[in-house]
Structure formats: structure tokens, C-alpha cells
Enzyme design. Structure first.
Site, PDB file in Angstrom:
ATOM      1  N   HIS A 107       2.806  14.182   1.110  1.00  0.00           N
ATOM      2  CA  HIS A 107       2.211  15.460   0.690  1.00  0.00           C
ATOM      3  C   HIS A 107       3.248  16.558   0.888  1.00  0.00           C
ATOM      4  CE1 HIS A 107      -1.837  13.823   0.385  1.00  0.00           C
ATOM      5  NE2 HIS A 107      -1.672  13.239   1.560  1.00  0.00           N
ATOM      6  N   LYS A 146      -8.351  -0.943  -7.025  1.00  0.00           N
ATOM      7  CA  LYS A 146      -8.573  -0.240  -5.757  1.00  0.00           C
ATOM      8  C   LYS A 146      -9.879   0.521  -5.836  1.00  0.00           C
ATOM      9  CE  LYS A 146      -7.591   1.900  -1.771  1.00  0.00           C
ATOM     10  NZ  LYS A 146      -6.444   2.711  -1.448  1.00  0.00           N
ATOM     11  N   ASN A 197      -4.733   6.548  -7.156  1.00  0.00           N
ATOM     12  CA  ASN A 197      -5.304   7.909  -7.026  1.00  0.00           C
ATOM     13  C   ASN A 197      -4.266   8.968  -7.394  1.00  0.00           C
ATOM     14  OD1 ASN A 197      -3.911   7.158  -4.625  1.00  0.00           O
ATOM     15  ND2 ASN A 197      -4.988   8.685  -3.438  1.00  0.00           N
ATOM     16  N   HIS A 229       0.842  -1.210   0.000  1.00  0.00           N
ATOM     17  CA  HIS A 229       0.000   0.000   0.000  1.00  0.00           C
ATOM     18  C   HIS A 229       0.872   1.254   0.000  1.00  0.00           C
ATOM     19  CE1 HIS A 229      -3.989   1.916   1.465  1.00  0.00           C
ATOM     20  NE2 HIS A 229      -3.240   2.816   0.838  1.00  0.00           N
ATOM     21  N   HIS A 276      -5.832  -0.700   5.352  1.00  0.00           N
ATOM     22  CA  HIS A 276      -5.683   0.061   6.618  1.00  0.00           C
ATOM     23  C   HIS A 276      -6.876  -0.056   7.569  1.00  0.00           C
ATOM     24  CE1 HIS A 276      -7.825   2.740   3.952  1.00  0.00           C
ATOM     25  NE2 HIS A 276      -6.753   3.251   3.387  1.00  0.00           N
ATOM     26  N   ARG A 308       2.829   8.642  -6.266  1.00  0.00           N
ATOM     27  CA  ARG A 308       2.532   9.944  -6.918  1.00  0.00           C
ATOM     28  C   ARG A 308       3.214  10.081  -8.282  1.00  0.00           C
ATOM     29  NH1 ARG A 308      -1.250  10.449  -2.825  1.00  0.00           N
ATOM     30  NH2 ARG A 308      -0.390  11.169  -0.878  1.00  0.00           N
ATOM     31  N   ASP A 333       0.912   2.370   3.882  1.00  0.00           N
ATOM     32  CA  ASP A 333       0.081   3.479   3.369  1.00  0.00           C
ATOM     33  C   ASP A 333       0.910   4.763   3.268  1.00  0.00           C
ATOM     34  OD1 ASP A 333      -1.948   4.930   2.298  1.00  0.00           O
ATOM     35  OD2 ASP A 333      -3.188   4.995   4.100  1.00  0.00           O
ATOM     36  N   GLY A 349      -2.763  11.916   5.439  1.00  0.00           N
ATOM     37  CA  GLY A 349      -1.700  10.956   5.167  1.00  0.00           C
ATOM     38  C   GLY A 349      -0.333  11.522   5.465  1.00  0.00           C
ATOM     39  N   HIS A 405       1.595   5.127  -2.090  1.00  0.00           N
ATOM     40  CA  HIS A 405       1.224   6.171  -3.059  1.00  0.00           C
ATOM     41  C   HIS A 405       2.519   6.823  -3.538  1.00  0.00           C
ATOM     42  CE1 HIS A 405      -3.090   6.077  -1.805  1.00  0.00           C
ATOM     43  NE2 HIS A 405      -2.568   5.736  -0.642  1.00  0.00           N
TER      44      HIS A 405
END
Ligand code: DOR
Ligand code: ZN
Length: 444
Positions: A314, A146, A95, A61, A237, A65, A310, A330, A63
């Protein structure tokens, strides 16, 4: 036989016990695991002085980006963070900007990842609008679909049960898992409106919106959909004790469901929102101390299938917004997950073989990452060297991730990843990245 590299004087975890051995690497694979006298000769020898060698971690899991969200993280910085944290394969969430939801978007993403990554990368897709395309997406090599039940990301409205059932049926026919972000959109939206009208914007209001109730409502719904469609579902999660009780009963009823917990839900409670403010904000949010205990209990009982980070990087300015409703949820997790969990092993809260099960073996099984996730002759040589005794402080200013903050910042941990090998090559050595962009493989 003549190997490329031999690692001498290592400890490995075999069938629950720690044994001394040596490893021979040939090309990208583990050629032999044996007592030193039985190892082949090699052009390169490394003496690891009795350090522990574990299979490379598969983080299911993440991200990563890049593309339109490159300012948060890119494939190079994200995979450097992974290598630094002992993670040799990451599974990338959809995402993104653009959203990963077609063969075209997967191709473009994989092309960038192939150039920049120093660990292996596999991809998930969101559901496409035209469900016919799911077949091509799976044939291309996506590892699952997902589904965010909290808001629409991809082609299917999470409020539309019939559309969901159709997509679950296809996933079942294609034999790929559906991964669930379990928060109920309808509940989130109505509670948010209600509290916003009252002018509430504190942590308590945030927790009321992103409540345990909303998580359980979402889980119940997808368990039902799994039962009706036969689809394999994976609850991401899982944050609340009650959710795990429900998942446990679904498992007992023979429903094809697996679940994941994160280090932050295991180790932190919602009190961190008061202590640390928006840095600690994530979805689903940190819960009560009681929930933490129940997560551990279910982990001990074998209900929890995997631990994943996860990793959700950011920009700092996106965390520092005045209104809690505007804060990006997050935080990064690739560089803290394994040190935090090794600390728990040192404390006796979890065994080493259980940790390997949760972070390498099971993720490989659930998401069909073949020939990785265990130290075995013939498998890819993805492994990490760990110093179980080193005590050190997490310092997020030194992260390789672009996101240089963490709710674990300043915590003392015991256990450090000192070397990371990916496909037989050393990519991280004493926190220095020595791998080159492009050395990680795209796993399809
Ligand atoms: O906290 C979160 N961050 N939860 C999500 O579901 C998405 C993630 C992100 O992508 O930032
Ligand atoms: Zn996520």
C-alpha cells in the site's frame, strides 16, 4: 552434450540431506545435476564456492496490483521484489482495479505482466457473476478462484450459501481450487457497527471485529461447502490455533482442504499493533503468542501445507490514517519471507527440506505449477543461491517494492538470497536486479 551454463561447487538438498554437486543448465531447463566430473562442458561456468542452491520459491499469495492500483505496486516493482527475495513464481490475487473475474480481465492483466515481469506470474480469478464463465476462465489458465468471505469481491455474494454451493460445484467439476479469505462478513459488519456506536477505534476494537471467532465461523462454512460439493479448498493465511485444529480434523475426515500460514503470523503477535501501530495492521490480524505457538506446532505436525507471503503493498499514507477503520490492511512480504524463514532454519526451528516442501514443492502441487518447484533434471531452471551464514538487517527503505515499510523493519536475520535464476537466466545478483522486464513467463 554441451550446456549453456554450469554451476560448480554447489550444495543441494537431496532427500533430506545436503550434498555437493554441480548443475548444468541448457536453455530454460536444468539439464543435469551431478558430480562435477560428470557434468557436460559449457560455454559459461560459475563457481559458487560451496553455496547452497534451493529450488526457486513459489509464492502462492501475492497482490501485485498494477492497473488502477499501480501507485501501490506494479508488475515490474513487484516482481523485482520477488526476485530480490528469492521468489521465482508468484500467484497474483484478483482484488485489483478492475477485479480479475473474466477472461478479458485476465488477458489484459497478463498482457501487462508479460511486458513488465522479471519472475514468472500466474493468476487467480474471483468468481464471475455468470458462473458459466468459470469454464473459460479455467481454460484460459487461471490457477484457482479466490473467495473473500469478508466482503464481496467478484460476482458472488459471500453471504449467499446457495450461490456459493453452485460456484464450488463448478470449481470441483473444473478441478481447480477455491482459495478462501476466511473472515465472516456478517460477523465483521455487526461487530463493527456495535463498536463504532460505542466510539471504539483502538487496536483492541479492531481485534474484536477481526476475531478468531470470525475466522473459525468462515472456515467451518467453507469446509461444509467443500464436503457438499467436492471442491478443493485452500484456506489462506490461517492465523489462529483453533482454526488449524479444525482444519486438521477436516483433513482427517477426508475433506479436500489445504492451508497456508504467513511468516508474519508465525513470527509476530498482536503486541506489534501497540509497538508499531498501523504498519503492523493486516487481515486477518496478528494474533496471540499462544496462536503463534500453535501455528508452529501444526506446521511441525504437517497440517500446514504451505507458507506464503500475502505480499499486500500500500502507499504509506494509506497506512498512516488516523482512524484504525480507515487503515489499509497488509504490508509487503516478498522481500522478507525467505530471509525470515532461513533465520528459523538457522535457529533449528525448521529443517531446510521442510522449508523447501512448504515454499516450493507443495505450492507447485496444490496449484498445478508444472515442472517447477523442485531441483530436478528436465525441470525449468528456477533456483536461488543462498548464503546461510550472512547476518544482516532488514531495511525496508531499500525494498524494490513500492511499499517501503515492514513490521520486520530493523530485525536482524541470518541467511540471504544472493542470486536468483528464472528460466535459466540470472535475474538478481547480490541485490542488484539484472533481469529485464519481460523475462518472467506467464504461467497458464
Ligand atoms: O491485509 C490484507 N490485505 N488482507 C486482505 O485480505 C487483502 C489484502 C490487500 O489486498 O491489501
Ligand atoms: Zn491477501
Amino acid at each position: 552434450m554441451f550446456a549453456d551454463m554450469v554451476l560448480e561447487d554447489v550444495k543441494i538438498c537431496l532427500a533430506g540431506s545436503i550434498v555437493r554437486a554441480g548443475l548444468a543448465i541448457e536453455g530454460e531447463r536444468i539439464a543435469r545435476i551431478a558430480k562435477e566430473t560428470n557434468l557436460p562442458r559449457a560455454s559459461k561456468k560459475i563457481d559458487l564456492g560451496g553455496c547452497l542452491v534451493l529450488p526457486g520459491i513459489i509464492d502462492a499469495h501475492v497482490h501485485l496490483r498494477d492497473q488502477g492500483l499501480e501507485y501501490k505496486e506494479d508488475f515490474f516493482t513487484g516482481t523485482c521484489a520477488a526476485a530480490s527475495g528469492g521468489i521465482t513464481t508468484v500467484l497474483d490475487m484478483p482484488n485489483n482495479d478492475p477485479i480479475t473475474m473474466s477472461v478479458d480481465s485476465l488477458r489484459r492483466r497478463a498482457e501487462i505482466a508479460a511486458r513488465k515481469s522479471i519472475v514468472n506470474v500466474a493468476f487467480y480469478s474471483a468468481f464471475p457473476k455468470n458462473l458459466e464463465e468459470m469454464k473459460d476462465i479455467v481454460e484460459w489458465g487461471a490457477k484457482g478462484f479466490k473467495l473473500f468471505l469478508s466482503k464481496q469481491i467478484g460476482g458472488v455474494d459471500p453471504g449467499d450459501d446457495e450461490a456459493l454451493l453452485r460456484s464450488f460445484k463448478r470449481a470441483a467439476a473444473l478441478n481447480v481450487p477455491v482459495l478462501i479469505h476466511a473472515e465472516d462478513k456478517e460477523f465483521l459488519e455487526s461487530k463493527f457497527e456495535e463498536l463504532k456506536k460505542k466510539g471504539c477505534s483502538d487496536a483492541a476494537a479492531f481485534l474484536e471485529v477481526h476475531s478468531v471467532y470470525s475466522e473459525i465461523k468462515a472456515i467451518k462454512r467453507v469446509v461444509k461447502l467443500s464436503q457438499m460439493s467436492g471442491a478443493q479448498i485452500h484456506i489462506c493465511h490461517t492465523s489462529a490455533g483453533q482454526s488449524l485444529n479444525f482444519i486438521a480434523s477436516a483433513k482427517r475426515a477426508g475433506i479436500n482442504v489445504t492451508c497456508e500460514v504467513t511468516p508474519h503470523h508465525l513470527l509476530l503477535s498482536s503486541r506489534e499493533l501497540e509497538l508499531q501501530g498501523h504498519i503492523a495492521l493486516t487481515n486477518p490480524p496478528l494474533r496471540s503468542k499462544r496462536d503463534q505457538e500453535l501455528l508452529w506446532l501444526n506446521l511441525d505436525k504437517g497440517i500446514v501445507d504451505i507458507i506464503a507471503s500475502d505480499h499486500a503493498p500500500h502507499a504509506l499514507c494509506e497506512k498512516r490514517r488516523d482512524s484504525i477503520w480507515e487503515v489499509a490492511p497488509g504490508f509487503p512480504g516478498l522481500e522478507t519471507m525467505i530471509p525470515l524463514m532461513l533465520t528459523q532454519v538457522n535457529k533449528g526451528r525448521l529443517t531446510l527440506s521442510k522449508l523447501i516442501q512448504l515454499t516450493s514443492k507443495r505450492p507447485a502441487e496444490i496449484f498445478k505449477i508444472e515442472e517447477r518447484g523442485s531441483l530436478e533434471e528436465g525441470c525449468f531452471a528456477d533456483f536461488i543461491v543462498v548464503d546461510m551464514k550472512e547476518e544482516w538487517k532488514i531495511d525496508s527503505s531499500r525494498f524494490h517494492s513500492k511499499a517501503k515499510f515492514s513490521p520486520f523493519d530493523g530485525q536482524t536475520v541470518k541467511g540471504r538470497v544472493v542470486k536468483t535464476f528464472v528460466n535459466g537466466r540470472l535475474v538478481m545478483d547480490s541485490d542488484e536486479i539484472v533481469g529485464k522486464p519481460g523475462e518472467g513467463k506467464i504461467i497458464r
